[in-house]
Design a protein around this motif. Structure first.
Motif: not given
Length: 780
Positions: A73-95, A157-162
Motif C-alpha cells: 500500500f505504501a508504494e501507491f502515490p496519493e495521486n493514483l489513490l485519489l484518481a482511482t477513488l474519483a473514477a471508481e468509488d468516491s465513497r469507498f472510505f465511508s461505506h 481494512d480499507k488499505a488491504s482491500i485497496l
C-alpha cells in the motif's frame, strides 16, 4: 392506551426490526458467502518464474496474463489513490462494502433496460469480482458480489482491500496491476507518476481495450480529463493542479514494454513440467527455472541481427525464422531457448521452432558414425565413395554427394568431417541398416517424433529424412558431449524438478564418443568442403556439424564443447525453401556467436585423451599402417587416433605395385574409369578376373531404374546429374534424352533433372552401338 403511545411503540418495533434486519444482512448473512480463493485481503502473487540467478522471467495471472510483483500500500502515490477513488468509488472510505445509492440506481436501470447498463459496484465488490471465476452478469451474481464484498470489509481494512484491488486491475495490453502499468506505459516506478499520468492510468480499467493509449490516445486522454474533473469535483485537487494536469503532455513509451521474457521456454516448461509447476503454485512458491536470462537476451538479439544480415545477403523475405537451444552438458539444464525471431513482432512468431519437427539433413550423420565406431570401425577405416544402387520396396535408391561427384576411397574421418552422403549410407548398411540407427534415435536418445518402424525411412535415415525436434537433437549431441551418457533436459531447478531416471544411461562407448568429438572438431579434415575460415571455426576447439533440409527448407548447425551444447535452426514455418541457404551459411553464424558468448570469461577446455589411445601413421588410401620397409611421401600419409587397441592392419608389399602405388580393390573399377578419379598417379586398380569383366558398353550413371531425389546440399537443388558410360574408354559418346535437357562441357555431360519418368540414351559414334537407361526423378 393513548394514540401517541401506540405510535411510539410501533415506531420502536419498526426500528428494532430494521436494526435486526440490518444486523442480519450486514453481519450474519455475509458470513455464509465465501471469499474468492487466494484473496483474503492480500495482493495476488500469481505464478512467478525465476531464472537460474533468481531474476524474474515471467509472472502469470488468470489466463496467462502478464503481471508484476504485487505492490504494498505504501508504494501507491496519493495521486493514483485519489484518481482511482474519483473514477471508481468516491465513497469507498465511508461505506461498508456497497454503496446503497449507486446500487439502487444500478437496479433501477437494470429493471428498465432488462440488463445492467451501469455497474455502480464499489471497489470492494470489484475486488471480489477480480479474484472470482467469470460469472454470468445477472441479479444473482450482483447479490453474491455484494455480500462477499461485505464479508471482505468485515475481515480486512480499507488499505488491504485497496492494495489487492490495485494489484489485480487490468490496465490493458496485458498489464495487470498498477506497478506493471506504470512501468509498461511510462517506464517509471509508481512513486514517480505525475498527477496527469495517475489520472490516465485510473481511467483505463473502465474499458482497457477501447481506451488503449497506444491505439486510441484521444479516447484515453478524454477519459483522463473526465477523471481529473471528478477529482476536482470531489475536492481532491484544486483548480491550479487541475489546470496543470490538463496542460501536461503525456509521454508514453513506444509500444508494449512489459517484460515478457523467453515465452517459448516458459510455455514448453509448463507443458513438459506441469506437475512440478502445479506443485509450486499450490504452495504459492516461485518456479525456479534453468534459464540464464542474460544469455537468453543475447540469443534473441543475435537471431534478430543475423537474420537481418541473411535476408540482405541471400535476398530472403522477412518471414525467415530461427530457433536456438543452449544446454549445460553436466546437468542437462536449458540455458537458453528461443523459438522464433520475435514472439510478437514476426509472422507466426508464436510457433516454437525449437519444438516443431523438421528434417535435420546431415545433422543425423554423427550418430551413424558413433554406432559404427562401436562395431570395430576406426577413424581410418576406408569407405568407398563410389556409385551404388539399392533396390528397395519403393524402387531403386542411388545416393549422391553434394557435387554429384564421387571421391573414391575415403576415411571415416574425411567422410564425416566433409558430410559425404554416399559413404554414410554405405556405412549404415554395413552396420545393420536402418533398424540400428532408428533404435538408437528413438529408444536410446528419446527422439519422440520418429515413426515406430525403421522401414518408414530406409537408409536415408542417416541423411536426415526423418523429422526431429531441435531440442531433442541438441540433447542427442549433448549425449555425445558427455562421452555417451544420456540424460533428459531440465527446465526447472530445486525440489520441484522431477527427475527422469528412466531416460539416463550410457548410450555410446566413451572412447568412441571421444573419437566423434575429435573428428567433428578437426578443422583441417573438413577444410575441403567448408574451408579454414568458415563460421564453424571458433577461437577454441568445438565439435560441430551442419545439416540442410531437403530443397533448402532448413539450415541446421549443432555442436558442443565439454561444457555446452548449442543447436540452431534457420528456415520458414510455412516450409517454403530458402534461397540456397545451407547450414554453414544460415545457422552457423548464429551458432558461432552463441558458443563464443557461452565461453566468455571462462577458459575453454577439451577432453582428456582416453587411456590407451594410440596415434599411428596410416596410408591415406588404404587406411593401413605402414611397416618400416615401406616408405611413402608425406602427402600420402596421415596421423590417426585409435582407441581400445583397435589398430588397423599393417600393410604388406602386396598392397603396393612396383611403382609404390597403393592397390585398390576391383570394386572401384567403375569409379576408376571416371574423370572424377584423382588417384591415378598414386594408386593402381587390381586387375579384374576374366569371369567378372565389365560389359564393354553400358550406362553406369544413371543406372537402370535409378530413383533420383533432389539433395538439399546440392547447388541448383541437385539438378545436374552426371552422365557416365562403362566401356573400353575409346568410345565417342553422344548423349540424348527426349524429356530432359543435357549440358556438356568438354568431354563431360550432365542431365538437368526435372520430376517425372525419363529415359537417357548413349550413342557411340565409333561403333554405332546405342544403350539406354531409365530413371525417375522425385521432389522430396
Amino acid at each position: 392506551m393513548s394514540q401517541g403511545r401506540k405510535w411510539k411503540r410501533r415506531l420502536w418495533r419498526t426500528a428494532l426490526a430494521g436494526a435486526t434486519l440490518y444486523g442480519v444482512l450486514f453481519w450474519i448473512v455475509p458470513k455464509f458467502f465465501p471469499l474468492p480463493e487466494g484473496l483474503e485481503a492480500r495482493a495476488p502473487s500469481g505464478l512467478l518464474f525465476f531464472d537460474r540467478n533468481d531474476r524474474p522471467v515471467r509472472r502469470l495471472l488468470d489466463g496467462d496474463l502478464r503481471a508484476d510483483e504485487p505492490a504494498v500500500f505504501a508504494e501507491f502515490p496519493e495521486n493514483l489513490l485519489l484518481a482511482t477513488l474519483a473514477a471508481e468509488d468516491s465513497r469507498f472510505f465511508s461505506h461498508n462494502g456497497f454503496d446503497f445509492l449507486g446500487t439502487m440506481r444500478a437496479i433501477r436501470d437494470a429493471l428498465l433496460h432488462r440488463r445492467f447498463v451501469s455497474g455502480a459496484s464499489t471497489i470492494s465488490q470489484q475486488t471480489v469480482k477480480l479474484y472470482s471465476p467469470p460469472r454470468e452478469r445477472d441479479f444473482a451474481t450482483k447479490f453474491i458480489e455484494i455480500f462477499s464484498a461485505r464479508k471482505l470489509e468485515m475481515r480486512s481494512d480499507k488499505a488491504s482491500i485497496l492494495t489487492a484491488y490495485l494489484n489485480a486491475l487490468p490496465y490493458g495490453n496485458q498489464f495487470t496491476g498498477a506497478r506493471a502499468a506504470a512501468r509498461g506505459y511510462f517506464g517509471k516506478p509508481l512513486g514517480d507518476l505525475s498527477l496527469a499520468e495517475a489520472a490516465l492510468l485510473a481511467g483505463l480499467p473502465n474499458k482497457p481495450s477501447r481506451l488503449n493509449p497506444w491505439k486510441n490516445p484521444e479516447g484515453a486522454r478524454k477519459r483522463q480529463r473526465w477523471v481529473l474533473a471528478r477529482m476536482k469535483e470531489e475536492k481532491s485537487i484544486d483548480e491550479a493542479a487541475f489546470a496543470a494536469a490538463l496542460r501536461e503532455e503525456i509521454q508514453l513509451r513506444e509500444g508494449p514494454s512489459q517484460a515478457f521474457h523467453a515465452p517459448h521456454f516458459i510455455e514448453l516448461a509448463m507443458a513438459r513440467e506441469s506437475a512440478a509447476i502445479a506443485a509450486a503454485e499450490e504452495r504459492a512458491a516461485p518456479v525456479r527455472t534453468t534459464l540464464d536470462l542474460d544469455l537468453q537476451h543475447f540469443v534473441e538479439s543475435t537471431v534478430a541481427v543475423e537474420l537481418a544480415r541473411l535476408g540482405h545477403q541471400a535476398g530472403e523475405d522477412s518471414d525467415i525464422q530461427a530457433a536456438v537451444v543452449a544446454l549445460d552438458n553436466a546437468t542437462g539444464d536449458i540455458l537458453a531457448l528461443s523459438g522464433s525471431r520475435s514472439y510478437f513482432g514476426s509472422s507466426a512468431g508464436q510457433i516454437n521452432g525449437a519444438w516443431q519437427p523438421r528434417s535435420p539433413g546431415s545433422a543425423l550423420k554423427p550418430f551413424t558414425y558413433a554406432l559404427a565406431l562401436q562395431r570395430n570401425h576406426t577413424a581410418a577405416t576406408i569407405l568407398a565413395d563410389t556409385p551404388i544402387e539399392y533396390v528397395t520396396s519403393t524402387g531403386a535408391y542411388q545416393p549422391v554427394n553434394f557435387d554429384r561427384r564421387f571421391q573414391g576411397p575415403v576415411s571415416v574421418r574425411h567422410a564425416l568431417a566433409n558430410s559425404l552422403n554416399v559413404p554414410a549410407v554405405k556405412l549404415l548398411d554395413a552396420i545393420g541398416g536402418p533398424p540400428v540407427l532408428h533404435h538408437c534415435l528413438r529408444e536410446d536418445l528419446h527422439f519422440t517424433t520418429l515413426a515406430p518402424a525403421a522401414t518408414e525411412y530406409g537408409l536415408g535415415l542417416t541423411l536426415g529424412n526423418a523429422e526431429v525436434r531441435l531440442l531433442e537433437l541438441v540433447n542427442g549431441y549433448a549425449t555425445l558431449a558427455r562421452l555417451g551418457i544420456h540424460r533428459p533436459v531440465r527446465f526447472l531447478r530445486g525440489p520441484d524438478r522431477v527427475a527422469s531416471a528412466s531416460q539416463e544411461g550410457q548410450v555410446f562407448d566413451p572412447d568412441c564418443a571421444w573419437l566423434i568429438a575429435d573428428i567433428l572438431s578437426d578443422a583441417r579434415a573438413r577444410a575441403s568442403s567448408f574451408g579454414l575460415h568458415s563460421p564453424l571455426n571458433l577461437p577454441f576447439r568445438v565439435a560441430v556439424k551442419t545439416g540442410t533440409s531437403t530443397d533448402f527448407r532448413g539450415s541446421w548447425t549443432v555442436g558442443y564443447t565439454p561444457d555446452f551444447t548449442v543447436g540452431v535452426w534457420v528456415g520458414r514455418f510455412n516450409n517454403r525453401p530458402l534461397n540456397r541457404v545451407t547450414g554453414a551459411m544460415g545457422a552457423a553464424p548464429i551458432f558461432h556467436q552463441v558458443m563464443v558468448r557461452l565461453h566468455r570469461g571462462r577458459e575453454p577446455r577439451w577432453y582428456e585423451r582416453p587411456v590407451g589411445a594410440v596415434e599411428a601413421t596410416v596410408d591415406r588410401i588404404s587406411g593401413k599402417r605402414l611397416p618400416e620397409a615401406i616408405t611413402l611421401p608425406g602427402t600420402r600419409l596421415r596421423q590417426e587416433w585409435f582407441v581400445q587397441g583397435r589398430l588397423p592392419a599393417v600393410a604388406t608389399e602386396e598392397d603396393y605395385d612396383a611403382e609404390s602405388r597403393t592397390r585398390l580393390p576391383s570394386g572401384y573399377a567403375n569409379w576408376w574409369r571416371s574423370e572424377a578419379n584423382p588417384l591415378r598417379e598414386v594408386a593402381a586398380l587390381e586387375a579384374l578376373p576374366a569371369a567378372t569383366a565389365l560389359p564393354d558398353f553400358r550406362i553406369v550413371s544413371p543406372l537402370e531404374g535409378t530413383i533420383a531425389f533432389t539433395d538439399p546440399d546440392l547447388p541448383g537443388r541437385g539438378a545436374r546429374f552426371p552422365l557416365e558410360i562403362a566401356g573400353s574408354g575409346g568410345e565417342e559418346i553422344e548423349w540424348s534424352s527426349a524429356s530432359l535437357a543435357i549440358e556438356t562441357e568438354g568431354t563431360r555431360s550432365w542431365l538437368i533433372l526435372e520430376p517425372g519418368e525419363h529415359e537417357v540414351a548413349a550413342y557411340d559414334r565409333k561403333s554405332g552401338r546405342r544403350v539406354t537407361a531409365r530413371l525417375t526423378v522425385r521432389r522430396l
